[in-house]
Design a protein around this motif. Structure first.
Motif, PDB file in Angstrom:
ATOM      1  N   GLY A  11       0.762  -1.309  -0.034  1.00 43.70           N
ATOM      2  CA  GLY A  11       0.081  -0.192  -0.059  1.00 43.70           C
ATOM      3  C   GLY A  11       0.939   1.307   0.207  1.00 43.70           C
ATOM      4  O   GLY A  11       0.200   2.391   0.230  1.00 43.70           O
ATOM      5  N   THR A  13       2.047   3.027  -2.186  1.00 41.33           N
ATOM      6  CA  THR A  13       1.676   4.114  -3.239  1.00 41.33           C
ATOM      7  C   THR A  13       0.377   4.793  -2.751  1.00 41.33           C
ATOM      8  O   THR A  13      -0.013   5.636  -3.477  1.00 41.33           O
ATOM      9  CB  THR A  13       1.517   3.643  -4.770  1.00 41.33           C
ATOM     10  N   GLY A  14      -0.417   4.519  -1.683  1.00 36.47           N
ATOM     11  CA  GLY A  14      -1.639   5.116  -1.369  1.00 36.47           C
ATOM     12  C   GLY A  14      -1.274   6.122  -0.302  1.00 36.47           C
ATOM     13  O   GLY A  14      -0.203   6.495   0.281  1.00 36.47           O
ATOM     14  N   GLY A  17      -0.135   4.758   3.181  1.00 37.29           N
ATOM     15  CA  GLY A  17       1.401   3.909   2.938  1.00 37.29           C
ATOM     16  C   GLY A  17       2.358   4.817   2.525  1.00 37.29           C
ATOM     17  O   GLY A  17       3.462   4.559   2.877  1.00 37.29           O
ATOM     18  N   ARG A  38       1.538  -0.164 -13.503  1.00 35.83           N
ATOM     19  CA  ARG A  38       0.593   0.420 -14.523  1.00 35.83           C
ATOM     20  C   ARG A  38       1.295   1.499 -15.690  1.00 35.83           C
ATOM     21  O   ARG A  38       2.352   2.012 -15.256  1.00 35.83           O
ATOM     22  CB  ARG A  38      -0.579   0.978 -14.220  1.00 35.83           C
ATOM     23  N   ALA A  76      -1.928  -2.195   2.391  1.00 41.06           N
ATOM     24  CA  ALA A  76      -2.816  -1.986   1.216  1.00 41.06           C
ATOM     25  C   ALA A  76      -4.222  -2.318   1.311  1.00 41.06           C
ATOM     26  O   ALA A  76      -4.787  -3.158   2.251  1.00 41.06           O
ATOM     27  CB  ALA A  76      -2.213  -3.017   0.126  1.00 41.06           C
ATOM     28  N   GLY A  77      -5.263  -1.579   0.646  1.00 45.35           N
ATOM     29  CA  GLY A  77      -6.601  -1.977   0.909  1.00 45.35           C
ATOM     30  C   GLY A  77      -7.542  -1.182  -0.322  1.00 45.35           C
ATOM     31  O   GLY A  77      -6.927  -0.248  -0.694  1.00 45.35           O
ATOM     32  N   VAL A  78      -8.734  -1.569  -0.255  1.00 43.71           N
ATOM     33  CA  VAL A  78      -9.686  -1.103  -1.180  1.00 43.71           C
ATOM     34  C   VAL A  78     -10.685  -0.199  -0.215  1.00 43.71           C
ATOM     35  O   VAL A  78     -11.241  -0.866   0.668  1.00 43.71           O
ATOM     36  CB  VAL A  78     -10.324  -1.837  -2.126  1.00 43.71           C
ATOM     37  N   VAL A  90      -9.433  -7.715  -2.134  1.00 42.79           N
ATOM     38  CA  VAL A  90      -8.290  -7.279  -1.590  1.00 42.79           C
ATOM     39  C   VAL A  90      -8.384  -7.374  -0.003  1.00 42.79           C
ATOM     40  O   VAL A  90      -7.139  -7.812   0.484  1.00 42.79           O
ATOM     41  CB  VAL A  90      -8.338  -5.902  -2.075  1.00 42.79           C
ATOM     42  N   ILE A 114      -3.012  -2.885   9.015  1.00 45.26           N
ATOM     43  CA  ILE A 114      -3.806  -1.808   9.199  1.00 45.26           C
ATOM     44  C   ILE A 114      -5.165  -1.877   8.871  1.00 45.26           C
ATOM     45  O   ILE A 114      -5.633  -1.975   7.597  1.00 45.26           O
ATOM     46  CB  ILE A 114      -3.108  -0.543   8.233  1.00 45.26           C
ATOM     47  N   LYS A 131     -12.893  -5.763   6.050  1.00 45.10           N
ATOM     48  CA  LYS A 131     -11.910  -5.354   6.939  1.00 45.10           C
ATOM     49  C   LYS A 131     -11.848  -6.418   8.222  1.00 45.10           C
ATOM     50  O   LYS A 131     -11.084  -6.900   8.628  1.00 45.10           O
ATOM     51  CB  LYS A 131     -11.957  -3.849   7.422  1.00 45.10           C
ATOM     52  N   VAL A 155      -8.857   8.777   8.616  1.00 45.41           N
ATOM     53  CA  VAL A 155      -7.481   9.410   8.974  1.00 45.41           C
ATOM     54  C   VAL A 155      -7.303  10.606   7.878  1.00 45.41           C
ATOM     55  O   VAL A 155      -8.156  10.473   6.713  1.00 45.41           O
ATOM     56  CB  VAL A 155      -6.584   8.428   8.469  1.00 45.41           C
ATOM     57  N   ARG A 161      -8.019  11.418   0.107  1.00 42.88           N
ATOM     58  CA  ARG A 161      -9.045  11.810  -0.844  1.00 42.88           C
ATOM     59  C   ARG A 161     -10.453  11.593  -0.503  1.00 42.88           C
ATOM     60  O   ARG A 161     -11.473  12.019  -0.855  1.00 42.88           O
ATOM     61  CB  ARG A 161      -9.000  11.076  -2.126  1.00 42.88           C
TER      62      ARG A 161
HETATM   63  N1  LIG Z   1      -8.058   6.605   4.847  1.00 44.44           N
HETATM   64  C1  LIG Z   1      -8.867   6.413   5.776  1.00 44.44           C
HETATM   65  O1  LIG Z   1      -9.291   7.237   6.437  1.00 44.44           O
HETATM   66  C2  LIG Z   1      -8.365   4.943   6.475  1.00 44.44           C
HETATM   67  C3  LIG Z   1      -8.839   4.889   7.789  1.00 44.44           C
HETATM   68  C4  LIG Z   1      -9.080   3.439   8.477  1.00 44.44           C
HETATM   69  C5  LIG Z   1      -8.322   2.651   7.899  1.00 44.44           C
HETATM   70  N2  LIG Z   1      -7.787   2.840   6.486  1.00 44.44           N
HETATM   71  C6  LIG Z   1      -7.072   1.568   5.911  1.00 44.44           C
HETATM   72  O2  LIG Z   1      -5.715   2.014   5.417  1.00 44.44           O
HETATM   73  C7  LIG Z   1      -5.406   1.523   4.348  1.00 44.44           C
HETATM   74  C8  LIG Z   1      -4.934   2.283   3.320  1.00 44.44           C
HETATM   75  O3  LIG Z   1      -5.853   3.041   2.944  1.00 44.44           O
HETATM   76  P1  LIG Z   1      -5.575   4.663   2.032  1.00 44.44           P
HETATM   77  O4  LIG Z   1      -6.624   5.645   2.597  1.00 44.44           O
HETATM   78  O5  LIG Z   1      -4.304   4.714   2.360  1.00 44.44           O
HETATM   79  O6  LIG Z   1      -6.225   4.156   0.883  1.00 44.44           O
HETATM   80  P2  LIG Z   1      -5.455   4.314  -0.801  1.00 44.44           P
HETATM   81  O7  LIG Z   1      -4.974   5.763  -0.796  1.00 44.44           O
HETATM   82  O8  LIG Z   1      -6.722   3.989  -1.767  1.00 44.44           O
HETATM   83  O9  LIG Z   1      -4.230   3.437  -0.924  1.00 44.44           O
HETATM   84  C9  LIG Z   1      -4.621   1.942  -0.959  1.00 44.44           C
HETATM   85  C10 LIG Z   1      -3.431   1.563  -1.485  1.00 44.44           C
HETATM   86  O10 LIG Z   1      -3.586  -0.091  -1.538  1.00 44.44           O
HETATM   87  C11 LIG Z   1      -3.030  -0.619  -2.687  1.00 44.44           C
HETATM   88  N3  LIG Z   1      -4.047  -1.723  -3.464  1.00 44.44           N
HETATM   89  C12 LIG Z   1      -5.230  -1.620  -3.709  1.00 44.44           C
HETATM   90  N4  LIG Z   1      -5.481  -2.789  -4.158  1.00 44.44           N
HETATM   91  C13 LIG Z   1      -4.245  -3.391  -4.072  1.00 44.44           C
HETATM   92  C14 LIG Z   1      -3.953  -4.734  -4.738  1.00 44.44           C
HETATM   93  N5  LIG Z   1      -4.949  -5.603  -5.168  1.00 44.44           N
HETATM   94  N6  LIG Z   1      -2.771  -5.480  -4.653  1.00 44.44           N
HETATM   95  C15 LIG Z   1      -1.752  -4.558  -4.262  1.00 44.44           C
HETATM   96  N7  LIG Z   1      -2.259  -3.129  -3.627  1.00 44.44           N
HETATM   97  C16 LIG Z   1      -3.284  -2.720  -3.518  1.00 44.44           C
HETATM   98  C17 LIG Z   1      -3.058   0.605  -3.614  1.00 44.44           C
HETATM   99  O11 LIG Z   1      -2.313   0.370  -4.629  1.00 44.44           O
HETATM  100  P3  LIG Z   1      -2.308   1.566  -6.268  1.00 44.44           P
HETATM  101  O12 LIG Z   1      -1.698   2.909  -6.004  1.00 44.44           O
HETATM  102  O13 LIG Z   1      -1.886   0.720  -7.141  1.00 44.44           O
HETATM  103  O14 LIG Z   1      -3.949   1.699  -6.356  1.00 44.44           O
HETATM  104  C18 LIG Z   1      -2.795   1.870  -2.676  1.00 44.44           C
HETATM  105  O15 LIG Z   1      -1.350   1.652  -2.583  1.00 44.44           O
HETATM  106  C19 LIG Z   1      -6.508   0.516   4.093  1.00 44.44           C
HETATM  107  O16 LIG Z   1      -6.394  -0.712   4.106  1.00 44.44           O
HETATM  108  C20 LIG Z   1      -7.696   1.013   4.546  1.00 44.44           C
HETATM  109  O17 LIG Z   1      -8.588   0.354   4.841  1.00 44.44           O
HETATM  110  C21 LIG Z   1      -8.029   3.970   5.714  1.00 44.44           C
END
Ligand SMILES: NC(=O)c1ccc[n+]([C@@H]2O[C@H](COP(=O)([O-])OP(=O)(O)OC[C@H]3O[C@@H](n4cnc5c(N)ncnc54)[C@H](OP(=O)(O)O)[C@@H]3O)[C@@H](O)[C@H]2O)c1
Length: 318
Positions: A11, A13-14, A17, A38, A76-78, A90, A114, A131, A155, A161
């Motif tokens: 993750g 790149t997210g 992460g 990609r 990593a997560g969706v 995922v 995470i 999750k 977060v 986004r």
């Molecule tokens: N944002 C929040 O408020 C929040 C709160 C609580 C928990 N979380 C958890 O934190 C984690 C990260 O969230 P985020 O907000 O940073 O999401 P994000 O910006 O959408 O990033 C998701 C990351 O997961 C990667 N990914 C998705 N599908 C994948 C696959 N099939 N194989 C390998 N990598 C994959 C993406 O890669 P690409 O760049 O290639 O798409 C990206 O690096 C998630 O597990 C989410 O459930 C987030």
């Protein structure tokens, strides 16, 4: 502390992460990071980072990612999707596959998942359920693996986004929120989450446990407080007009968005499930157990976090 030779990170790149990667390498850790190749994507050359192409469905890439790692950080997560399978593939299956790859090694690395506070209420949405299933899959991977689950609330920070749209509206003087939802929720600034991961690595403790994390604000936030605090930073105190939107109207919009997403094949954010998450009355959490185990303390509440992420240079202090 004995520094592990190598960390495996997904993750990177997210949004979250990338903050983890920056904090971990800044602290001197060697990181092997999975990325999905990609067209046009060239992962940045960073000291201490070895990028590995692949994804969570690619067993060979996962085996290579975790081989020789002392710790695995699975981020990593969706977070957007239309169907249950969008999330499960995922967040549940991918987490299980990675955990089993790690657990199958001769020297089993410790494993940090995470997850999300949403996993506390799996009945609300496909995301929340996925999750929760991901947590179960990691726990089931091996009895001998030292796993820890972190459940952050929403977060925010640079690169986010999800909450960005709300903060943009507030910066423009309007705070839309679901009408009649007096719920309270916790928040966490992304740098504090990154520090929590670093503390977990350093403390080498907290295994077999699931920890919730928050920014330490007693009683958390409600929508009105968010409008007030964000308005102070993003509008320098100028008024922010509250615009309550009736939940049935939001529900219709969510249904329409879901139908359009399924038809056109994009990953929607606002869905009926997401609306059930947003209107859930209690997303308060408490990070005392994690603080006790690791010594971690959050440094940013909403105001300093927003100032650091989006505010004027003179406001960017903790
Ligand atoms: N944002 C929040 O408020 C929040 C709160 C609580 C928990 N979380 C958890 O934190 C984690 C990260 O969230 P985020 O907000 O940073 O999401 P994000 O910006 O959408 O990033 C998701 C990351 O997961 C990667 N990914 C998705 N599908 C994948 C696959 N099939 N194989 C390998 N990598 C994959 C993406 O890669 P690409 O760049 O290639 O798409 C990206 O690096 C998630 O597990 C989410 O459930 C987030």
């Amino acid at each position: 502390m004995t520094a592990p030779a190598e960390l495996a990170l997904t993750g990177a790149t997210g949004f979250i992460g990338a903050a983890l990667l920056s904090r971990l390498t800044g602290a001197g850790w060697q990181v092997r990071a999975l990325y999905r190749p990609r067209a046009g994507r060239v992962p940045p050359r960073l000291t201490g980072v070895q990028w590995l192409p692949g994804n969570l469905e690619d067993q060979g890439a996962l085996d290579a990612l975790v081989a020789g790692a002392d710790a695995v950080i699975h981020c990593a997560g969706v977070v957007r999707g239309a169907w249950r399978s969008d999330f499960d593939r995922v967040n549940a299956d991918g987490a299980g596959r990675l955990a089993r790859a790690a657990a199958g090694l001769g020297r089993v690395p410790r494993f940090l998942l995470i997850s999300s506070l949403a996993a506390r209420m799996p009945q609300l949405s496909h995301y929340a359920a996925s999750k929760w299933r991901g947590e179960c899959a990691v726990k089931a991977a091996s009895e001998s693996m030292r796993w820890t689950v972190l459940r952050p609330p929403a977060v925010f920070g640079p690169g986010d986004r999800e909450l960005l749209a709300l903060f943009r509206c507030i910066a423009n003087g309007v705070a839309p929120f679901p009408a009649g939802t007096p719920g309270r929720f916790s928040l966490l600034y992304v740098d504090d989450l990154a520090t929590a991961v670093l503390r977990w690595l350093e403390a080498d403790t907290g295994y077999g446990q699931t920890f919730e994390l928050d920014d330490g604000r007693p009683g958390g936030y409600d929508w009105d407080t968010v409008a007030t605090l964000a308005g102070r930073v993003l509008r320098e105190g100028r008024p922010v007009r509250r615009v309550p939107i009736p939940v049935p109207l939001l529900y219709l919009a969510a249904l329409a968005n879901l139908a359009a997403a399924r038809l056109l094949g994009y990953a929607p954010m606002l869905t009926p499930g997401k609306l059930r998450e947003i209107t859930h009355p209690d997303w308060l959490c408490d990070s005392h157990a994690f603080a006790l185990a690791t010594g971690w303390r959050p440094a940013f509440g909403l105001e300093p976090g927003l100032a650091r992420a989006y505010g004027r240079a003179d406001q960017r202090t903790a």
